[in-house]
Design a protein around this motif. Structure first.
Motif, short mmCIF file in Angstrom:
data_model
loop_
_atom_site.label_atom_id
_atom_site.label_comp_id
_atom_site.label_asym_id
_atom_site.label_seq_id
_atom_site.Cartn_x
_atom_site.Cartn_y
_atom_site.Cartn_z
N LEU A 152 -87.56 -40.77 29.29
CA LEU A 152 -87.81 -42.20 29.19
C LEU A 152 -88.94 -42.61 30.13
CD1 LEU A 152 -86.85 -44.97 28.10
CD2 LEU A 152 -85.23 -45.04 30.00
N ASN A 153 -89.89 -43.40 29.63
CA ASN A 153 -90.99 -43.90 30.43
C ASN A 153 -90.53 -45.18 31.13
OD1 ASN A 153 -93.29 -45.09 31.48
ND2 ASN A 153 -94.59 -44.59 29.72
N ASN A 154 -90.22 -45.09 32.42
CA ASN A 154 -89.65 -46.23 33.12
C ASN A 154 -90.66 -47.36 33.33
OD1 ASN A 154 -87.21 -47.30 34.30
ND2 ASN A 154 -88.33 -47.29 36.24
N MET A 155 -91.96 -47.06 33.24
CA MET A 155 -92.95 -48.14 33.31
C MET A 155 -92.72 -49.15 32.20
SD MET A 155 -95.53 -49.62 34.73
CE MET A 155 -96.33 -48.43 35.82
N GLU A 156 -92.41 -48.62 31.00
CA GLU A 156 -92.16 -49.51 29.86
C GLU A 156 -90.86 -50.29 30.04
OE1 GLU A 156 -94.46 -49.96 27.86
OE2 GLU A 156 -95.71 -48.20 28.25
N MET A 157 -89.96 -49.76 30.83
CA MET A 157 -88.70 -50.45 31.12
C MET A 157 -88.92 -51.56 32.13
SD MET A 157 -86.27 -48.94 29.38
CE MET A 157 -84.83 -49.37 30.34
N ALA A 158 -89.54 -51.20 33.24
CA ALA A 158 -89.64 -52.12 34.37
C ALA A 158 -90.48 -53.36 34.08
CB ALA A 158 -90.19 -51.38 35.59
#
Length: 364
Positions: free
Chosen positions: A290-296
């Motif tokens: 999972l790309n956490n940049m897209e989450m945050a």
């Protein structure tokens, strides 16, 4: 002289005998007459779930053999135990994914038996406890002519539901309804349903009935007409990169029903601020981290959900009766189950097989 106990019921069934999967075969299993708090049920119809295929093939590396699948069961009560009060002989009832739980832990006390925190967690309708205790304990499911289940794990089938089509509500229905309710999907919410198979098509109908604006996200252009007929407001083709880009930050909630590994970031990007995506099809790792940049950057949430408790399963049955919702089913004979499994693997089911169990009862 026979030594068979009068409390043992010899029962026709279809199941897998070992992990070298070469199709289900006819076998005989043993049921028991109901104890005080149990209900004995003649099985009329059983839905075919993708989990049935995963389990008999030992895809999750936890299968107990012999394995008799089937956790979408509709039948008729033929005997009840002495303390049973909710059901009587002749009632039309259902059995879903669970037949027992510890009953003592916090989730069980709150009607969420599907999250049982007892020593072996909940006991599945087939394949025994979710956390094996080393005893080899097993349970046999609905690919059989009858079953005996605790009263507290038996569901009432509303009179207005067509019992030939109702069985998949007991898994596909509750699996999609539970997260829609938990995350409070309501009128005006923008909801994406990823995949239009056995789970997805129920997700569309339920989300629409809850008042959401529903978009089906699929790889198949051929399913557009079906999606719209089920109530989808729009169809988004996930292989169309331009369309996916245009729909970024467009959804409040996404229900992802894909059963195999996929790149979840493709779908995370579709969520708006504070949006949530819930996986209900995949029980394993995603294809890519999972790309956490897209989450945050959008305070998005990625979550999972597994079936629902007994009270909530009754709730979805009643909800479907109230809103005239039924799964789209193809009726088959028990003897055709291996062809049905092939269709499931080839994604050729529109949208759920249901077995007419009379075909097994008639088998010589």
């Amino acid at each position: 002289m026979s030594t068979t106990s009068p409390d043992i019921i010899k029962t026709k069934a279809y199941g897998a005998t070992n992990s070298i999967f070469n199709g289900l075969k006819r076998m005989e299993i043993e049921r028991h007459r109901p104890q005080a708090d149990e209900v004995h049920i003649e099985i009329l119809y059983t839905g075919v779930c993708h989990s049935d295929l995963h389990q008999v093939k030992n895809d999750w590396k936890n299968t107990v053999y012999p394995c008799v699948p089937g956790h979408e069961i509709v039948g008729r009560v033929i005997e009840v135990g002495s303390t049973v009060s909710k059901f009587k002989v002749g009632d039309t009832v259902g059995v879903g994914c669970m037949v027992d739980s510890c009953g003592q832990c916090k989730p069980c006390q709150h009607g969420e038996e599907n999250y049982c925190q007892g020593p072996v967690s909940w006991t599945a309708t087939y394949n025994g406890p979710m956390k094996p205790d080393g005893s080899g304990a097993n349970t046999f499911g609905g690919y059989s002519t009858n079953i005996t289940v605790k009263e507290s794990f038996v569901l009432r089938i509303p009179d207005s539901l067509d019992i030939k089509a109702a069985a998949p509500i007991l898994c596909a229905g509750i699996t999609t309804y539970s997260p829609l309710k938990h995350w409070n999907v309501k009128e005006g919410d923008r909801v994406g349903i990823v995949g239009l198979g056995g789970l997805g098509h129920m997700g569309v109908k339920l989300a629409k009935a809850l008042g959401a604006t529903v978009t089906v996200i699929t790889t198949s252009k051929d399913k557009r007409a079906d999606a719209e007929a089920m109530g989808a407001h729009e169809v988004l083709i996930s292989t169309d990169s331009t369309a996916m880009k245009q729909h970024e930050a467009s959804f409040d909630f996404i229900l992802n029903t894909i059963p195999d590994a996929y790149d979840i970031t493709d779908y995370v990007n579709l969520l708006d601020l504070d949006g949530t995506i819930v996986a209900v099809g995949l029980l394993g790792e995603y294809k890519k981290p999972l790309n956490n940049m897209e989450m945050a950057t959008y305070r998005r949430t990625v979550a999972g959900s597994v079936i629902g408790g007994i009270a909530e399963t009754q709730e979805v049955l009643d909800f479907c009766a109230q809103h005239n919702i039924l799964p789209d089913v193809q009726m088959i004979k028990m003897q055709d189950i291996n062809k049905a499994f092939d269709d499931l693997m080839d994604k050729e089911v529109r949208y759920r097989h249901v077995i007419d169990m009379q075909s097994l009862k008639d088998e010589a």
